[in-house]
Every structure is written in C-alpha cells, then in structure tokens.
Design a protein around this motif. Sequence first.
Motif, PDB file in Angstrom:
ATOM      1  N   SER A  69      30.125  40.044  38.353  1.00 29.43           N
ATOM      2  CA  SER A  69      31.459  40.291  38.890  1.00 29.43           C
ATOM      3  C   SER A  69      32.154  38.993  39.261  1.00 29.43           C
ATOM      4  CB  SER A  69      31.367  41.210  40.105  1.00 29.43           C
ATOM      5  OG  SER A  69      32.631  41.409  40.690  1.00 29.43           O
ATOM      6  N   MET A  70      31.407  38.069  39.868  1.00 24.65           N
ATOM      7  CA  MET A  70      31.984  36.784  40.249  1.00 24.65           C
ATOM      8  C   MET A  70      32.471  36.028  39.013  1.00 24.65           C
ATOM      9  SD  MET A  70      30.230  33.681  42.416  1.00 24.65           S
ATOM     10  CE  MET A  70      28.976  33.418  41.175  1.00 24.65           C
ATOM     11  N   ILE A  71      31.665  36.037  37.952  1.00 25.05           N
ATOM     12  CA  ILE A  71      32.041  35.350  36.717  1.00 25.05           C
ATOM     13  C   ILE A  71      33.262  36.011  36.090  1.00 25.05           C
ATOM     14  CG2 ILE A  71      31.279  34.776  34.377  1.00 25.05           C
ATOM     15  CD1 ILE A  71      28.411  34.651  35.504  1.00 25.05           C
ATOM     16  N   ALA A  72      33.249  37.347  36.049  1.00 29.79           N
ATOM     17  CA  ALA A  72      34.334  38.075  35.388  1.00 29.79           C
ATOM     18  C   ALA A  72      35.666  37.879  36.078  1.00 29.79           C
ATOM     19  CB  ALA A  72      33.981  39.564  35.325  1.00 29.79           C
ATOM     20  N   ARG A  73      35.668  37.819  37.389  1.00 35.05           N
ATOM     21  CA  ARG A  73      36.931  37.699  38.116  1.00 35.05           C
ATOM     22  C   ARG A  73      37.584  36.344  37.874  1.00 35.05           C
ATOM     23  NH1 ARG A  73      36.424  41.322  43.567  1.00 35.05           N
ATOM     24  NH2 ARG A  73      34.985  42.866  42.744  1.00 35.05           N
ATOM     25  N   VAL A  74      36.760  35.293  37.785  1.00 36.88           N
ATOM     26  CA  VAL A  74      37.306  33.972  37.468  1.00 36.88           C
ATOM     27  C   VAL A  74      37.851  33.952  36.046  1.00 36.88           C
ATOM     28  CG1 VAL A  74      36.755  31.533  37.195  1.00 36.88           C
ATOM     29  CG2 VAL A  74      35.792  32.803  39.107  1.00 36.88           C
ATOM     30  N   LEU A  75      37.083  34.499  35.101  1.00 38.15           N
ATOM     31  CA  LEU A  75      37.519  34.512  33.703  1.00 38.15           C
ATOM     32  C   LEU A  75      38.782  35.344  33.524  1.00 38.15           C
ATOM     33  CD1 LEU A  75      34.107  34.837  31.795  1.00 38.15           C
ATOM     34  CD2 LEU A  75      35.511  32.794  32.136  1.00 38.15           C
ATOM     35  N   THR A  76      38.896  36.432  34.271  1.00 40.33           N
ATOM     36  CA  THR A  76      40.107  37.267  34.184  1.00 40.33           C
ATOM     37  C   THR A  76      41.334  36.482  34.610  1.00 40.33           C
ATOM     38  OG1 THR A  76      38.850  39.289  34.606  1.00 40.33           O
ATOM     39  CG2 THR A  76      41.221  39.375  34.995  1.00 40.33           C
ATOM     40  N   GLY A  77      41.207  35.737  35.705  1.00 41.85           N
ATOM     41  CA  GLY A  77      42.331  34.925  36.158  1.00 41.85           C
ATOM     42  C   GLY A  77      42.725  33.871  35.141  1.00 41.85           C
ATOM     43  N   LEU A  78      41.735  33.228  34.516  1.00 38.60           N
ATOM     44  CA  LEU A  78      42.021  32.204  33.512  1.00 38.60           C
ATOM     45  C   LEU A  78      42.667  32.816  32.270  1.00 38.60           C
ATOM     46  CD1 LEU A  78      38.712  30.123  33.739  1.00 38.60           C
ATOM     47  CD2 LEU A  78      40.972  29.433  34.564  1.00 38.60           C
ATOM     48  N   THR A  79      42.179  33.983  31.867  1.00 39.39           N
ATOM     49  CA  THR A  79      42.651  34.610  30.631  1.00 39.39           C
ATOM     50  C   THR A  79      44.076  35.113  30.756  1.00 39.39           C
ATOM     51  OG1 THR A  79      40.386  35.306  30.132  1.00 39.39           O
ATOM     52  CG2 THR A  79      42.152  36.387  28.919  1.00 39.39           C
ATOM     53  N   THR A  80      44.416  35.668  31.898  1.00 38.32           N
ATOM     54  CA  THR A  80      45.736  36.284  32.068  1.00 38.32           C
ATOM     55  C   THR A  80      46.752  35.364  32.716  1.00 38.32           C
ATOM     56  OG1 THR A  80      45.041  37.227  34.207  1.00 38.32           O
ATOM     57  CG2 THR A  80      44.725  38.584  32.229  1.00 38.32           C
ATOM     58  N   ASN A  81      46.463  34.060  32.774  1.00 40.86           N
ATOM     59  CA  ASN A  81      47.376  33.140  33.451  1.00 40.86           C
ATOM     60  C   ASN A  81      48.605  32.816  32.609  1.00 40.86           C
ATOM     61  OD1 ASN A  81      47.777  31.427  35.882  1.00 40.86           O
ATOM     62  ND2 ASN A  81      47.781  29.779  34.373  1.00 40.86           N
ATOM     63  N   ASN A  82      48.584  33.152  31.333  1.00 42.55           N
ATOM     64  CA  ASN A  82      49.765  32.916  30.499  1.00 42.55           C
ATOM     65  C   ASN A  82      50.254  34.242  29.931  1.00 42.55           C
ATOM     66  OD1 ASN A  82      48.121  33.459  28.088  1.00 42.55           O
ATOM     67  ND2 ASN A  82      47.202  31.457  28.515  1.00 42.55           N
ATOM     68  N   ASP A  83      51.347  34.171  29.201  1.00 39.88           N
ATOM     69  CA  ASP A  83      51.969  35.391  28.692  1.00 39.88           C
ATOM     70  C   ASP A  83      51.281  35.950  27.455  1.00 39.88           C
ATOM     71  OD1 ASP A  83      53.850  35.229  30.705  1.00 39.88           O
ATOM     72  OD2 ASP A  83      55.257  34.050  29.497  1.00 39.88           O
ATOM     73  N   GLU A  84      50.271  35.248  26.939  1.00 46.75           N
ATOM     74  CA  GLU A  84      49.618  35.704  25.718  1.00 46.75           C
ATOM     75  C   GLU A  84      48.758  36.938  25.959  1.00 46.75           C
ATOM     76  OE1 GLU A  84      47.489  32.472  24.066  1.00 46.75           O
ATOM     77  OE2 GLU A  84      49.265  31.205  23.764  1.00 46.75           O
ATOM     78  N   VAL A  85      48.221  37.095  27.170  1.00 49.71           N
ATOM     79  CA  VAL A  85      47.382  38.251  27.505  1.00 49.71           C
ATOM     80  C   VAL A  85      48.061  39.022  28.622  1.00 49.71           C
ATOM     81  CG1 VAL A  85      45.131  39.043  28.315  1.00 49.71           C
ATOM     82  CG2 VAL A  85      45.293  37.023  26.834  1.00 49.71           C
ATOM     83  N   ASP A  86      48.366  40.281  28.386  1.00 49.90           N
ATOM     84  CA  ASP A  86      49.042  41.112  29.370  1.00 49.90           C
ATOM     85  C   ASP A  86      48.044  41.680  30.372  1.00 49.90           C
ATOM     86  OD1 ASP A  86      50.106  44.150  30.033  1.00 49.90           O
ATOM     87  OD2 ASP A  86      51.692  42.636  30.017  1.00 49.90           O
ATOM     88  N   GLY A  87      48.394  41.636  31.666  1.00 50.35           N
ATOM     89  CA  GLY A  87      47.480  42.114  32.701  1.00 50.35           C
ATOM     90  C   GLY A  87      47.189  43.598  32.596  1.00 50.35           C
ATOM     91  N   ALA A  88      48.208  44.396  32.275  1.00 48.46           N
ATOM     92  CA  ALA A  88      48.005  45.838  32.149  1.00 48.46           C
ATOM     93  C   ALA A  88      47.077  46.158  30.986  1.00 48.46           C
ATOM     94  CB  ALA A  88      49.346  46.544  31.967  1.00 48.46           C
ATOM     95  N   LEU A  89      47.232  45.434  29.879  1.00 51.20           N
ATOM     96  CA  LEU A  89      46.356  45.642  28.728  1.00 51.20           C
ATOM     97  C   LEU A  89      44.926  45.228  29.058  1.00 51.20           C
ATOM     98  CD1 LEU A  89      46.139  46.468  25.753  1.00 51.20           C
ATOM     99  CD2 LEU A  89      46.684  44.099  25.138  1.00 51.20           C
ATOM    100  N   MET A  90      44.778  44.144  29.806  1.00 41.88           N
ATOM    101  CA  MET A  90      43.447  43.704  30.234  1.00 41.88           C
ATOM    102  C   MET A  90      42.785  44.763  31.106  1.00 41.88           C
ATOM    103  SD  MET A  90      41.033  41.344  30.561  1.00 41.88           S
ATOM    104  CE  MET A  90      41.704  39.720  30.151  1.00 41.88           C
ATOM    105  N   LEU A  91      43.544  45.350  32.030  1.00 44.55           N
ATOM    106  CA  LEU A  91      42.995  46.391  32.902  1.00 44.55           C
ATOM    107  C   LEU A  91      42.554  47.604  32.089  1.00 44.55           C
ATOM    108  CD1 LEU A  91      42.441  47.383  35.772  1.00 44.55           C
ATOM    109  CD2 LEU A  91      44.803  48.171  35.890  1.00 44.55           C
ATOM    110  N   PHE A  92      43.372  48.005  31.129  1.00 43.74           N
ATOM    111  CA  PHE A  92      43.037  49.144  30.279  1.00 43.74           C
ATOM    112  C   PHE A  92      41.761  48.876  29.476  1.00 43.74           C
ATOM    113  CE2 PHE A  92      43.293  50.849  25.924  1.00 43.74           C
ATOM    114  CZ  PHE A  92      43.179  52.206  26.196  1.00 43.74           C
ATOM    115  N   GLY A  93      41.668  47.693  28.894  1.00 42.63           N
ATOM    116  CA  GLY A  93      40.521  47.373  28.055  1.00 42.63           C
ATOM    117  C   GLY A  93      39.212  47.318  28.815  1.00 42.63           C
TER     118      GLY A  93
END
Length: 455
Positions: free
Chosen positions: A304-328
């Motif tokens: 969980s600790m690893i995933a939360r950091v990676l999620t923040g890095l991945t969704t920090n730009n407009d290329e990855v949508d936060g809602a789509l990330m949550l759904f996936g």
Amino acid sequence: MKLTEPDRGWSWAVLGASFGIMVVNGCLGQGIGVVHLALLESFNESNSKTAFAGSLFAATQSCGGVLAGFILKKYSCRVATAVGSLIMTVGFTCCFFLNTLDSVILFYGGIVGAGAGLTYTTAVVVLGFNFEKKLNIAGGIAVSGVGMGVMLSPVIQETREMFGNRGLFFILAGFSLHVGLFGALYFPSRLEKRKTVVVRSLENLNRTSEEIYGIDLGTNDVIKSPDVTKELVPSSGKITKQESMISQIYNVCTNVPFATLCLCLFVANFGIYIMFLNLPNYAVLNGGTAIQGSVLISVSGICSMIARVLTGLTTNNDEVDGALMLFGTLSVLGISNICLPLYGHSYGGQIVYSVFLGLYSGVSFPLLNGLSIRLVGLRYLATAVSIQMFSVGLGILSGPPCGGLYLDSGGTYDTCFLMTGFIILGGAMFSMTSEYFRKRRRLPVETSPDRDALI
C-alpha cells in the motif's frame, strides 16, 4: 508572517508533517488488534462486544472528517490538528483509568476515533492548500505514511508487553500528543489564506458596498481584489447570500458527480474492509498460523505504501486521469477477489492476494484532493474531503458486520469473498458514473466555487 508558496519552500515541510501524522494514524489504525487483545484480557467480555471498540474507532477515524470541516471553515489546518491531537490524548489518558468496557468503547472508539479522524482529514486537506502542480505527488507521498504505520504496528504489541494492558493506553496518549507537534508545522499558505478571505467575505456580503474588497496577501493592505471578486460573483452577476456550513454541505452533496464519487468510496470500502478483517482468519482456517495471518496484513501495508507513492507520481500530469485510475485499480482488486477461491487455499496464493489488496485498496486516498478540486473547487475542498472521509467511514462501519452476519449464518469464506469482489466492482462502476456526470455537465477541471457551479 510570510505565507507559504505552493509547490516550493515550506510546502515540503508541510508534506513531511502530513506524512508523519499519517504514520501515527496508520499505526494506531492497525493497532486496534492489539488493543482488542488488551481489552479482552482486562474485561473478559464477549468477543463481539469487545471488537465493537476497535470497529467504532476505525469508523470514527474516517467519519471524524465532518468535524474537520467545521473547524477548518472557521480556523486553520494548524488549529484543527492541535484540537484533534488534544482530543486523542485526553481520550487515551481517560482509558487508562476506566474500569468498564462500555466506557472504554465510548472514549476509545468514539472520542479518540473522532480526534484521529480530525487529524487525518486535515493532513489530506492541508496538501490542497500547499500544492498545485505537484498535488498528486504530494498526496501519494503523504498517504503512503499509512502503509509505513502498518509496518510499525508491532511497536504497539511491544509496548503492551512492556507496560501492560492499562499502560498501553498511557503510551498511546503520548503518541497522540506528537501529532500536535507535527501540526505545528502547518504554517499558513497563500492558498489557505485566499480561501479564508473568500469565506469571510461571503459571510459579510450583506454588509458590503457595491464593490467587494479583499486582502492583498503580499502586503496585508485592504485593496480592491479582482481575484476575490471573481470567486465571489457567479457568472450570472448575482452575489450569493451568506453561506453557512450546513449550506456548504448541502451544495456539495447536491453536486451529482461528487455524490456519485462518495457512493463509490462507500461501496468500495464496504468490501475492502471485509477483506482486511477476515483475511487473517481465512489463512488460519486454511492451515496457517496466527503469525502467518498477521504477515498477510503486513505485506498489504508495504504494498500500500508503494502504491500510494506511485499513484501520486503517475497521476501528476494530464496524461493519466485520476478517475480512470480509480476505476482501473478497483476493478483489478474486485477481479482478484472473485478469483480468490481458485488460488487462495494455499499460503502462497494468500500472499499474492495480499499484494493485490495492498496495491489497489488505498489508491483512492492520493486522488481525493485532485478529484475534489476538479468537482467542487478549492473553496469547498475541506467540506468535500470531510464528506468523502465520512463516506469511507460508513463503509468501514457497515462492511465488516455485514460480512460477519453472513458468515455466522452459515456462509463460507469463499462465497463471502466472491460476493465482496462484485461489491468492489460496483464501487469501480460508480467512479466511472461520476466521471460521466461530470463530462455531461461539462464541468471544467477547476470548477468555479460558487453555488451555481455546484448544483
């Protein structure tokens, strides 16, 4: 005092303080099992009644965000954290002197949980007041502290062995007091001050003249502020009336995309916490030991600790949508749940599921600030996050008891986990439904915070 600029300078110290508070909350949250054992030994009550103390604590830790919304509206993140730390410290200290389980349930489950929820929610909200471009990265780093807190949960057990069942509460009071020290680092930021100016100006609109005045955040001189005027005056040109906390909650909750997102959080956590509660016992029933069962939770905490950091890095730009990330992520977790009866009867398979549970169960939390600002705007951020955490708390409070009732009535763990997988998939579908409503209403990425944009 010089105000903190977003994404630089003291903002990173605020991030460190938020991370520290998340570590303490994660440690206390996963320490409910140790406290449960201490209460069983101290009061010799039934297992179900004793477990209610820990369940109530976990629920109020999330639902305490409603209290945070009231305090943040009137005061600041620093004040809210100090109040929460004091409530936790007093609650744990009182537990040291209590002689009945009912009173411990009230103070530990209710009062301490509410204080923990206040500090946790504020630790999320404060990031929205200190970061703009790097908000998702900051959110991922901060909430990863919960995973580290899970890793440190053996410290609670060592404390209990050293100081006894009653002494444990006194030491936990000391842990809680340190939360206030972290909160002292929440120096006021330019964004937080701007939000305060907007809210106070709204509250005094009935006393203003034709022009609206704000505070120049750099000089503290009273000047005409176009930015404040823009936030206060809707596109219709009409000035809204005084807005109370109740009306803020009403306005946010009647925002259909936001309400659907809260429903997603409720349904998803309803299923996720059924798994957190029953996974260790599932391992024991399949031939494992109690230690092996606890290792499963530790593995999920690390992931969980690893995933939360990676999620923040991945969704920090407009290329990855936060809602789509949550759904996936929720979809993958739901599918892994549905398939668990096929591979979960071996300890290796249970480890694999623990990895899935850790990687995909906590992804929503780094996304809360970004999704909230996109749906309701910065001015309603504290109220929105408070309502979201309340939704999470309702899921935590209702999910495990419902799972327990099913198992007590003769249901099997395999069938329970199968149904839980479909429940989590339902939460994933609600996240996409929220995005559908947002796009249908053509809400911009940064929604205007006036009421007309919310309803």
